[in-house]
Design an enzyme around this catalytic site. Sequence first.
Site, PDB file in Angstrom:
ATOM      1  N   TYR A  24      -2.373 -27.571 -21.613  1.00  0.00           N
ATOM      2  CA  TYR A  24      -2.435 -26.043 -22.136  1.00  0.00           C
ATOM      3  C   TYR A  24      -3.645 -25.464 -21.223  1.00  0.00           C
ATOM      4  CZ  TYR A  24       0.951 -27.446 -25.680  1.00  0.00           C
ATOM      5  OH  TYR A  24       2.169 -27.607 -26.392  1.00  0.00           O
ATOM      6  N   HIS A 102       5.760 -19.013 -22.427  1.00  0.00           N
ATOM      7  CA  HIS A 102       5.039 -20.404 -22.789  1.00  0.00           C
ATOM      8  C   HIS A 102       3.935 -20.708 -21.565  1.00  0.00           C
ATOM      9  CE1 HIS A 102       7.901 -21.371 -25.982  1.00  0.00           C
ATOM     10  NE2 HIS A 102       8.644 -20.826 -25.027  1.00  0.00           N
ATOM     11  N   VAL A 103       2.815 -21.147 -22.177  1.00  0.00           N
ATOM     12  CA  VAL A 103       1.599 -21.662 -21.371  1.00  0.00           C
ATOM     13  C   VAL A 103       2.125 -22.855 -20.210  1.00  0.00           C
ATOM     14  CG1 VAL A 103      -0.768 -22.374 -21.263  1.00  0.00           C
ATOM     15  CG2 VAL A 103       0.016 -20.638 -22.869  1.00  0.00           C
TER      16      VAL A 103
END
EC number: 4.2.1.10
Length: 151
Positions: A24, A102-103
């Site tokens: 992330y 979404h990362v």
Amino acid sequence: MPQTVYVLNGPNLNLLGLREPEIYGHATLADVERLCAETAARFGLVADCRQSNREGELIDFIHDAHASKAVGIILNAGGYSHTSVALHDALVAVRIPTVEVHVSNIHARESFRHHSFTAKAAFASLCGFGIDGYRLAISGLAAKIGASAQA
């Protein structure tokens, strides 16, 4: 009066910068919120950023977006993307243009992450761009609703 875009972040996104940085990255939720506010402002929009680890509260945020006449939703539902019919149904019910973010690249990860219920209720879905996906999502939403970049 500026138009509002809701930026909704789901479970564990409050841990950005700490949680699995190899997946992330090191940016924090505060960094995401700052990026969203700056990007929205470029289009004359206001970003209303919210985060919850609870599915029902995320649904309430979606309902709030409808009640406040938000022009769009940027949604990173985290793990709920892959499990929540209720979030999907809330998005369908309010009919607000939504971009799923979404990362990480969910399609390059575990197979259970490859399916997204919430993506089916969004007009676009972005993944794998890190937090820059939020900037791209707001820019795409702005184009969808006809908001032009401010000089």
